[in-house]
Scaffold this motif. Structure first.
Motif, PDB file in Angstrom:
ATOM      1  N   GLU A 127       5.954  18.562   6.339  1.00  0.00           N
ATOM      2  CA  GLU A 127       6.132  18.514   4.576  1.00  0.00           C
ATOM      3  C   GLU A 127       7.856  18.841   4.398  1.00  0.00           C
ATOM      4  O   GLU A 127       7.881  17.579   3.617  1.00  0.00           O
ATOM      5  CB  GLU A 127       5.637  19.876   3.548  1.00  0.00           C
ATOM      6  CG  GLU A 127       3.893  20.162   4.605  1.00  0.00           C
ATOM      7  CD  GLU A 127       3.299  20.967   2.766  1.00  0.00           C
ATOM      8  OE1 GLU A 127       4.110  21.488   2.449  1.00  0.00           O
ATOM      9  OE2 GLU A 127       2.778  21.179   3.286  1.00  0.00           O
TER      10      GLU A 127
ATOM     11  N   SER B 233       4.835   0.940   8.693  1.00  0.00           N
ATOM     12  CA  SER B 233       3.698   2.094   8.318  1.00  0.00           C
ATOM     13  C   SER B 233       4.789   3.465   8.656  1.00  0.00           C
ATOM     14  O   SER B 233       5.465   3.767   9.382  1.00  0.00           O
ATOM     15  CB  SER B 233       2.758   2.830   8.751  1.00  0.00           C
ATOM     16  OG  SER B 233       2.616   4.200   9.097  1.00  0.00           O
ATOM     17  N   LYS B 234       4.563   3.896   6.951  1.00  0.00           N
ATOM     18  CA  LYS B 234       5.313   5.063   7.366  1.00  0.00           C
ATOM     19  C   LYS B 234       5.118   6.074   8.190  1.00  0.00           C
ATOM     20  O   LYS B 234       6.100   7.351   9.367  1.00  0.00           O
ATOM     21  CB  LYS B 234       5.391   6.180   5.870  1.00  0.00           C
ATOM     22  CG  LYS B 234       6.452   7.388   5.647  1.00  0.00           C
ATOM     23  CD  LYS B 234       5.636   7.953   4.615  1.00  0.00           C
ATOM     24  CE  LYS B 234       7.710   9.500   4.311  1.00  0.00           C
ATOM     25  NZ  LYS B 234       7.467   9.732   2.846  1.00  0.00           N
ATOM     26  N   ILE B 235       3.561   6.359   8.722  1.00  0.00           N
ATOM     27  CA  ILE B 235       2.991   7.777   9.636  1.00  0.00           C
ATOM     28  C   ILE B 235       3.528   6.803  10.870  1.00  0.00           C
ATOM     29  O   ILE B 235       4.526   7.718  11.743  1.00  0.00           O
ATOM     30  CB  ILE B 235       1.637   7.473   9.372  1.00  0.00           C
ATOM     31  CG1 ILE B 235       0.978   7.965   8.114  1.00  0.00           C
ATOM     32  CG2 ILE B 235       1.231   8.764  10.688  1.00  0.00           C
ATOM     33  CD1 ILE B 235      -0.054   7.555   7.780  1.00  0.00           C
ATOM     34  N   ASP B 236       3.643   5.427  11.513  1.00  0.00           N
ATOM     35  CA  ASP B 236       4.573   5.841  12.523  1.00  0.00           C
ATOM     36  C   ASP B 236       6.416   5.543  12.388  1.00  0.00           C
ATOM     37  O   ASP B 236       6.631   6.462  13.877  1.00  0.00           O
ATOM     38  CB  ASP B 236       4.439   3.218  12.797  1.00  0.00           C
ATOM     39  CG  ASP B 236       3.079   3.180  13.105  1.00  0.00           C
ATOM     40  OD1 ASP B 236       2.707   3.491  12.715  1.00  0.00           O
ATOM     41  OD2 ASP B 236       3.177   2.181  13.190  1.00  0.00           O
TER      42      ASP B 236
ATOM     43  N   PRO C 213       1.131  -1.113  -0.029  1.00  0.00           N
ATOM     44  CA  PRO C 213      -0.254   0.176   0.271  1.00  0.00           C
ATOM     45  C   PRO C 213       1.156   0.853   0.264  1.00  0.00           C
ATOM     46  O   PRO C 213       1.512   0.894   0.421  1.00  0.00           O
ATOM     47  CB  PRO C 213      -0.874  -0.347   0.921  1.00  0.00           C
ATOM     48  CG  PRO C 213      -0.549  -1.450   1.582  1.00  0.00           C
ATOM     49  CD  PRO C 213       0.642  -1.982   1.255  1.00  0.00           C
ATOM     50  N   GLY C 214       0.694   2.473  -0.594  1.00  0.00           N
ATOM     51  CA  GLY C 214       0.769   3.166  -0.384  1.00  0.00           C
ATOM     52  C   GLY C 214       1.676   4.018   0.809  1.00  0.00           C
ATOM     53  O   GLY C 214       2.943   4.997   0.663  1.00  0.00           O
ATOM     54  N   ASP C 215       1.012   4.398   1.791  1.00  0.00           N
ATOM     55  CA  ASP C 215       1.550   3.842   3.563  1.00  0.00           C
ATOM     56  C   ASP C 215       2.057   3.141   3.867  1.00  0.00           C
ATOM     57  O   ASP C 215       2.189   3.949   4.694  1.00  0.00           O
ATOM     58  CB  ASP C 215      -0.239   4.507   3.535  1.00  0.00           C
ATOM     59  CG  ASP C 215      -0.805   3.723   4.096  1.00  0.00           C
ATOM     60  OD1 ASP C 215      -0.828   2.249   3.521  1.00  0.00           O
ATOM     61  OD2 ASP C 215      -1.776   3.552   4.779  1.00  0.00           O
ATOM     62  N   MET C 216       2.721   2.687   3.338  1.00  0.00           N
ATOM     63  CA  MET C 216       3.471   1.313   3.504  1.00  0.00           C
ATOM     64  C   MET C 216       4.775   1.748   3.071  1.00  0.00           C
ATOM     65  O   MET C 216       4.577   1.933   2.135  1.00  0.00           O
ATOM     66  CB  MET C 216       3.167  -0.358   3.928  1.00  0.00           C
ATOM     67  CG  MET C 216       1.219  -0.387   3.974  1.00  0.00           C
ATOM     68  SD  MET C 216       1.898  -0.521   6.011  1.00  0.00           S
ATOM     69  CE  MET C 216       2.347  -1.927   6.236  1.00  0.00           C
ATOM     70  N   VAL C 217       5.774   0.797   3.677  1.00  0.00           N
ATOM     71  CA  VAL C 217       7.599   0.987   3.634  1.00  0.00           C
ATOM     72  C   VAL C 217       7.580  -0.526   3.476  1.00  0.00           C
ATOM     73  O   VAL C 217       7.394  -0.658   4.192  1.00  0.00           O
ATOM     74  CB  VAL C 217       8.316   1.452   4.296  1.00  0.00           C
ATOM     75  CG1 VAL C 217       9.759   1.866   3.924  1.00  0.00           C
ATOM     76  CG2 VAL C 217       7.888   3.489   4.429  1.00  0.00           C
TER      77      VAL C 217
ATOM     78  N   GLU D 136       7.685   8.287  11.635  1.00  0.00           N
ATOM     79  CA  GLU D 136       7.315   9.839  11.147  1.00  0.00           C
ATOM     80  C   GLU D 136       6.748   9.859  12.988  1.00  0.00           C
ATOM     81  O   GLU D 136       7.543  10.834  13.717  1.00  0.00           O
ATOM     82  CB  GLU D 136       6.529  10.328  10.551  1.00  0.00           C
ATOM     83  CG  GLU D 136       6.389  10.415   8.907  1.00  0.00           C
ATOM     84  CD  GLU D 136       5.784  11.348   7.946  1.00  0.00           C
ATOM     85  OE1 GLU D 136       4.762  11.730   8.386  1.00  0.00           O
ATOM     86  OE2 GLU D 136       5.919  10.808   7.338  1.00  0.00           O
ATOM     87  N   ASN D 137       5.861   9.744  13.686  1.00  0.00           N
ATOM     88  CA  ASN D 137       5.699   9.415  15.057  1.00  0.00           C
ATOM     89  C   ASN D 137       6.124   8.837  15.361  1.00  0.00           C
ATOM     90  O   ASN D 137       6.798   9.765  16.992  1.00  0.00           O
ATOM     91  CB  ASN D 137       4.588   8.455  15.169  1.00  0.00           C
ATOM     92  CG  ASN D 137       3.003   8.794  15.002  1.00  0.00           C
ATOM     93  OD1 ASN D 137       3.128  10.252  14.119  1.00  0.00           O
ATOM     94  ND2 ASN D 137       1.904   8.322  14.456  1.00  0.00           N
TER      95      ASN D 137
END
Length: 346
Positions: free
Chosen positions: A258, A233-236, A189-193, A238-239
């Motif tokens: 950004e 997850s890329k969000i993880d 998925p696009g939000d996964m690395v 970043e967090n």
């Protein structure tokens, strides 16, 4: 703006449900893919294929009424000088007396040429038995064929070599490994690395029913490759990075999310647990925080010259541009709602 960076060791573990910035452990998921293929490959080896001509000779025994034993490989020499040998031990019946004359007994036997090649594909011929030369029976025991000898060949043919099989295996396995890797990457998925090092590939099958030495032009080879991939997850990430950056942000500064850039180093894959650990190096820009609404209120109703002076005293700004519309206006509108501040972070 001010650039900051942090490097944190991360463990991405399948089955982990919660994010723990304190331990830099994040959740991961796994996907799998399997591909197989069978393909024809040309044989590159060369071999000489030889076959001996075969046929039937009728052997006559006109020497006596006694039978004549012939051992295996008894030689028969044709009129053309081509040598053939019998395939089995046989007994040729003796002749019989009819009207005072001896009528020869006979037996049809199978013979094979002494050498391979088309030269032994001869037509009907008479045969002598060299083994009886010097014996009174030499001229009375003989052979005769009524049909052509056939099957004699000697030609170059393709042959499968060990290196052919090895090359076919390497080609298919390499192709399948690439296909499986690309398929896993496409499914992420696009939000996964999905890191290249987080892919595990296993050759499940690589074989051919054809063995080295087989004399065929082409042979088939089959291979199957299975792949597993660990994603996070890329969000993880970043967090975790934001939590680590918090101590580096001074009062009055703000993180420009950004500009966050993440690179991955020292990647280690645990194939048994499908977990992956790595150093996440995160870079980002901080900027001195400016409240656009507050600034718009201060600009409302003042002249261009006063606005320029106000902005030049603000240490958070590298540069500022004032746009008035219509252009001939010398000052800002008195209503702050008609003043718009746009921040450009570079």
């Amino acid at each position: 703006t001010r650039e900051i960076s942090v490097t944190e060791r991360i463990l991405a573990l399948p089955g982990e449900k919660t994010l723990d910035p304190a331990t830099s452990m994040i959740s991961a998921s796994t996907i799998s893919e399997e591909k197989e293929i069978t393909r024809l490959f040309p044989a590159t080896g060369k071999a000489t294929q030889e076959r001996k001509a075969q046929g039937v000779i009728r052997v006559f025994n006109g020497f006596s009424t006694f039978s004549q034993k012939l051992i295996v490989n008894t030689r028969f020499l044709s009129e053309e000088g081509k040598l053939f040998r019998s395939q089995d031990a046989v007994v040729v019946p003796g002749g019989r007396q009819e009207g005072g004359k001896l009528v020869a007994g006979f037996l049809d036997i199978e013979v094979q040429a002494a050498e391979a090649g088309v030269a032994y594909n001869i037509g009907p011929s008479n045969f002598s038995l060299p083994g009886l030369f010097g014996n009174p029976a030499y001229t009375s025991i003989y052979g005769r064929s009524s049909e052509n000898m056939s099957g004699g060949t000697q030609e170059d043919v393709a042959e499968v070599t060990e290196s052919d099989l090895t090359a076919a295996r390497d080609t298919l396995v390499q192709e399948l490994r690439q296909d499986v890797r690309e398929s896993l990457q496409a499914r992420a998925p696009g939000d996964m690395v999905l890191l290249q090092e987080a892919v595990t590939l296993e050759v499940k099958e690589a074989s051919s029913p054809i063995k080295p030495g087989a004399r065929i032009d082409n042979f088939n080879f089959s291979a199957k490759v299975q792949g597993f991939a660990t994603l996070f997850s890329k969000i993880d990430i970043e967090n975790v990075a934001k939590a680590q950056m918090r101590d580096l942000i001074k009062e009055g500064e703000k993180l420009n999310e950004e500009t966050i850039q993440i690179s991955y180093e020292n990647i280690e894959m645990n194939t048994s647990s499908q977990s992956i650990s790595f150093d996440a190096k995160v870079q980002a820009l901080l900027y001195e925080d400016i409240d656009p609404v507050d600034l718009e209120a201060h600009l409302a109703g003042i002249s261009r010259e006063d606005a320029a002076a106000l902005l030049s005293k603000n240490s958070a700004l590298e540069k500022a541009e004032i746009l008035l519309f219509p252009p001939w206006l010398g000052s800002f509108p008195k209503d702050p709602r008609s003043v718009h501040v746009k921040l450009v972070i570079d």
